[in-house]
Design a protein around this motif. Sequence first.
Motif, PDB file in Angstrom:
ATOM      1  N   ALA A  10      23.436  52.278  14.942  1.00  0.00           N
ATOM      2  CA  ALA A  10      24.033  51.591  13.792  1.00  0.00           C
ATOM      3  C   ALA A  10      24.962  52.529  13.032  1.00  0.00           C
ATOM      4  CB  ALA A  10      22.920  51.074  12.868  1.00  0.00           C
ATOM      5  N   GLU A  11      24.540  53.789  12.938  1.00  0.00           N
ATOM      6  CA  GLU A  11      25.386  54.780  12.246  1.00  0.00           C
ATOM      7  C   GLU A  11      26.685  54.996  13.016  1.00  0.00           C
ATOM      8  OE1 GLU A  11      24.902  59.481  11.559  1.00  0.00           O
ATOM      9  OE2 GLU A  11      23.277  58.294  10.726  1.00  0.00           O
ATOM     10  N   ALA A  12      26.580  55.105  14.354  1.00  0.00           N
ATOM     11  CA  ALA A  12      27.785  55.297  15.175  1.00  0.00           C
ATOM     12  C   ALA A  12      28.685  54.080  15.079  1.00  0.00           C
ATOM     13  CB  ALA A  12      27.384  55.553  16.633  1.00  0.00           C
ATOM     14  N   ASN A  13      28.073  52.885  15.090  1.00  0.00           N
ATOM     15  CA  ASN A  13      28.869  51.663  14.954  1.00  0.00           C
ATOM     16  C   ASN A  13      29.557  51.622  13.595  1.00  0.00           C
ATOM     17  OD1 ASN A  13      28.224  50.758  17.476  1.00  0.00           O
ATOM     18  ND2 ASN A  13      26.548  49.427  16.790  1.00  0.00           N
ATOM     19  N   ALA A  14      28.822  52.017  12.559  1.00  0.00           N
ATOM     20  CA  ALA A  14      29.416  52.012  11.215  1.00  0.00           C
ATOM     21  C   ALA A  14      30.562  53.017  11.131  1.00  0.00           C
ATOM     22  CB  ALA A  14      28.338  52.334  10.172  1.00  0.00           C
ATOM     23  N   VAL A  15      30.369  54.216  11.703  1.00  0.00           N
ATOM     24  CA  VAL A  15      31.427  55.237  11.681  1.00  0.00           C
ATOM     25  C   VAL A  15      32.635  54.726  12.469  1.00  0.00           C
ATOM     26  CG1 VAL A  15      32.031  57.546  12.531  1.00  0.00           C
ATOM     27  CG2 VAL A  15      29.887  57.185  11.296  1.00  0.00           C
ATOM     28  N   ALA A  16      32.384  54.128  13.651  1.00  0.00           N
ATOM     29  CA  ALA A  16      33.497  53.618  14.457  1.00  0.00           C
ATOM     30  C   ALA A  16      34.230  52.514  13.712  1.00  0.00           C
ATOM     31  CB  ALA A  16      32.964  53.093  15.800  1.00  0.00           C
ATOM     32  N   GLU A  17      33.446  51.658  13.050  1.00  0.00           N
ATOM     33  CA  GLU A  17      34.071  50.571  12.296  1.00  0.00           C
ATOM     34  C   GLU A  17      34.909  51.121  11.142  1.00  0.00           C
ATOM     35  OE1 GLU A  17      32.558  46.736   9.766  1.00  0.00           O
ATOM     36  OE2 GLU A  17      31.394  47.293  11.537  1.00  0.00           O
ATOM     37  N   VAL A  18      34.354  52.142  10.462  1.00  0.00           N
ATOM     38  CA  VAL A  18      35.120  52.751   9.356  1.00  0.00           C
ATOM     39  C   VAL A  18      36.396  53.401   9.898  1.00  0.00           C
ATOM     40  CG1 VAL A  18      35.071  54.629   7.647  1.00  0.00           C
ATOM     41  CG2 VAL A  18      33.144  53.049   7.833  1.00  0.00           C
ATOM     42  N   LYS A  19      36.265  54.101  11.063  1.00  0.00           N
ATOM     43  CA  LYS A  19      37.446  54.731  11.662  1.00  0.00           C
ATOM     44  C   LYS A  19      38.487  53.682  12.031  1.00  0.00           C
ATOM     45  CE  LYS A  19      35.463  58.940  13.603  1.00  0.00           C
ATOM     46  NZ  LYS A  19      35.116  59.669  14.839  1.00  0.00           N
ATOM     47  N   ASN A  20      37.998  52.573  12.635  1.00  0.00           N
ATOM     48  CA  ASN A  20      38.918  51.503  13.018  1.00  0.00           C
ATOM     49  C   ASN A  20      39.625  50.930  11.792  1.00  0.00           C
ATOM     50  OD1 ASN A  20      38.407  51.717  15.737  1.00  0.00           O
ATOM     51  ND2 ASN A  20      36.845  50.103  15.767  1.00  0.00           N
ATOM     52  N   LYS A  21      38.834  50.723  10.725  1.00  0.00           N
ATOM     53  CA  LYS A  21      39.449  50.217   9.484  1.00  0.00           C
ATOM     54  C   LYS A  21      40.459  51.212   8.942  1.00  0.00           C
ATOM     55  CE  LYS A  21      37.150  46.393   8.355  1.00  0.00           C
ATOM     56  NZ  LYS A  21      37.733  45.134   8.080  1.00  0.00           N
ATOM     57  N   ALA A  22      40.064  52.517   8.991  1.00  0.00           N
ATOM     58  CA  ALA A  22      40.984  53.559   8.484  1.00  0.00           C
ATOM     59  C   ALA A  22      42.256  53.602   9.319  1.00  0.00           C
ATOM     60  CB  ALA A  22      40.279  54.913   8.501  1.00  0.00           C
ATOM     61  N   VAL A  23      42.088  53.474  10.671  1.00  0.00           N
ATOM     62  CA  VAL A  23      43.274  53.482  11.541  1.00  0.00           C
ATOM     63  C   VAL A  23      44.142  52.261  11.239  1.00  0.00           C
ATOM     64  CG1 VAL A  23      44.006  53.214  13.948  1.00  0.00           C
ATOM     65  CG2 VAL A  23      42.226  54.864  13.366  1.00  0.00           C
ATOM     66  N   ASN A  24      43.484  51.102  11.085  1.00  0.00           N
ATOM     67  CA  ASN A  24      44.259  49.890  10.788  1.00  0.00           C
ATOM     68  C   ASN A  24      44.982  50.015   9.447  1.00  0.00           C
ATOM     69  OD1 ASN A  24      43.544  48.678  13.164  1.00  0.00           O
ATOM     70  ND2 ASN A  24      41.805  47.547  12.297  1.00  0.00           N
ATOM     71  N   VAL A  25      44.270  50.565   8.465  1.00  0.00           N
ATOM     72  CA  VAL A  25      44.901  50.744   7.146  1.00  0.00           C
ATOM     73  C   VAL A  25      46.045  51.747   7.260  1.00  0.00           C
ATOM     74  CG1 VAL A  25      44.508  51.653   4.818  1.00  0.00           C
ATOM     75  CG2 VAL A  25      42.880  50.055   5.822  1.00  0.00           C
ATOM     76  N   ALA A  60      51.573  53.056   7.413  1.00  0.00           N
ATOM     77  CA  ALA A  60      52.690  53.715   8.093  1.00  0.00           C
ATOM     78  C   ALA A  60      53.781  52.692   8.409  1.00  0.00           C
ATOM     79  CB  ALA A  60      52.181  54.384   9.372  1.00  0.00           C
ATOM     80  N   ALA A  61      53.351  51.482   8.822  1.00  0.00           N
ATOM     81  CA  ALA A  61      54.330  50.450   9.135  1.00  0.00           C
ATOM     82  C   ALA A  61      55.124  50.082   7.887  1.00  0.00           C
ATOM     83  CB  ALA A  61      53.610  49.224   9.709  1.00  0.00           C
ATOM     84  N   ASP A  62      54.407  50.027   6.743  1.00  0.00           N
ATOM     85  CA  ASP A  62      55.115  49.723   5.500  1.00  0.00           C
ATOM     86  C   ASP A  62      56.089  50.842   5.142  1.00  0.00           C
ATOM     87  OD1 ASP A  62      53.919  47.270   5.126  1.00  0.00           O
ATOM     88  OD2 ASP A  62      52.384  48.014   3.721  1.00  0.00           O
ATOM     89  N   VAL A  63      55.627  52.064   5.269  1.00  0.00           N
ATOM     90  CA  VAL A  63      56.476  53.216   4.917  1.00  0.00           C
ATOM     91  C   VAL A  63      57.671  53.277   5.862  1.00  0.00           C
ATOM     92  CG1 VAL A  63      56.554  55.742   4.872  1.00  0.00           C
ATOM     93  CG2 VAL A  63      54.644  54.520   3.849  1.00  0.00           C
ATOM     94  N   ILE A  64      57.396  53.101   7.149  1.00  0.00           N
ATOM     95  CA  ILE A  64      58.470  53.183   8.137  1.00  0.00           C
ATOM     96  C   ILE A  64      59.449  52.029   7.916  1.00  0.00           C
ATOM     97  CG2 ILE A  64      58.996  52.944  10.597  1.00  0.00           C
ATOM     98  CD1 ILE A  64      56.436  54.479  11.181  1.00  0.00           C
ATOM     99  N   ALA A  65      58.885  50.844   7.659  1.00  0.00           N
ATOM    100  CA  ALA A  65      59.751  49.698   7.479  1.00  0.00           C
ATOM    101  C   ALA A  65      60.634  49.892   6.256  1.00  0.00           C
ATOM    102  CB  ALA A  65      58.918  48.438   7.339  1.00  0.00           C
ATOM    103  N   LYS A  66      60.129  50.546   5.237  1.00  0.00           N
ATOM    104  CA  LYS A  66      60.917  50.751   4.033  1.00  0.00           C
ATOM    105  C   LYS A  66      61.930  51.877   4.214  1.00  0.00           C
ATOM    106  CE  LYS A  66      57.509  49.211   0.696  1.00  0.00           C
ATOM    107  NZ  LYS A  66      56.623  49.592  -0.366  1.00  0.00           N
ATOM    108  N   ASN A  67      61.596  52.880   4.957  1.00  0.00           N
ATOM    109  CA  ASN A  67      62.447  54.057   5.090  1.00  0.00           C
ATOM    110  C   ASN A  67      63.300  54.055   6.377  1.00  0.00           C
ATOM    111  OD1 ASN A  67      61.482  55.116   2.736  1.00  0.00           O
ATOM    112  ND2 ASN A  67      59.856  56.253   3.765  1.00  0.00           N
ATOM    113  N   MET A  68      63.140  53.131   7.230  1.00  0.00           N
ATOM    114  CA  MET A  68      63.809  53.189   8.516  1.00  0.00           C
ATOM    115  C   MET A  68      65.048  52.275   8.490  1.00  0.00           C
ATOM    116  SD  MET A  68      62.342  52.427  12.271  1.00  0.00           S
ATOM    117  CE  MET A  68      61.065  53.526  12.209  1.00  0.00           C
ATOM    118  N   SER A  69      66.015  52.780   9.149  1.00  0.00           N
ATOM    119  CA  SER A  69      67.250  52.002   9.243  1.00  0.00           C
ATOM    120  C   SER A  69      67.271  51.290  10.587  1.00  0.00           C
ATOM    121  CB  SER A  69      68.476  52.921   9.102  1.00  0.00           C
ATOM    122  OG  SER A  69      68.479  53.818  10.165  1.00  0.00           O
TER     123      SER A  69
END
Length: 187
Positions: free
Chosen positions: A138-153, A158-167
């Motif tokens: 459960a701890e590993a699943n929770a850590v993986a889920e948090v990592k996945n959420k962190a990666v998604n966030v 990054a997509a927002d930053v790139i979209a705003k700063n990219m030509s």
Amino acid sequence: MSRLLLTAAGAALAAGPALAATGPFFSLGNTNFVVLIAFLVFVAILLYFKVPATLTGMLDKRAETIRSDLDEARALREEAQTVLAEFERKQKDVAEQAELIVEQAKRDAEAAAEQAKADLAASIERRIQAAEDQIASAEANAVAEVKNKAVNVAIAAAADVIAKNMSDQDASQMIDESIKTVDAKLH
């Protein structure tokens, strides 16, 4: 038996009342003489019919019967003593066997109790290990889920930053580089 007759006749003659009777003794008028004659005839009849021998035979037969009954009783007593001794020996053997069975049952019960304790300890250890494994999973699943959420966030940020700063030119250059990387990896 003839001695007995002579003794009886002598006693009858020597008896006081016979001498006191009046008149001659050897007369049928003398009651003592008549009684003596009747007694002698009675004894003679007993001897003629062999009553003493018959009585002796009956007494001997009765004595033999009693002797055989005593022998049989003695034999039965000895047999009863033998049976009693055997019964007491069997009772002692049964008591010893019962004691051995009780001791064996106690040892078996103690061994079963020890085995049950060991089995319980092993079961508790398995359950603790299973619970720890579930917690770790459960701890590993929770850590993986948090990592996945962190990666998604992070990707979304990054997509927002790139979209705003990219030509548009930078975007087409990145697409070309990605195509080249995918083409190189696939081939």
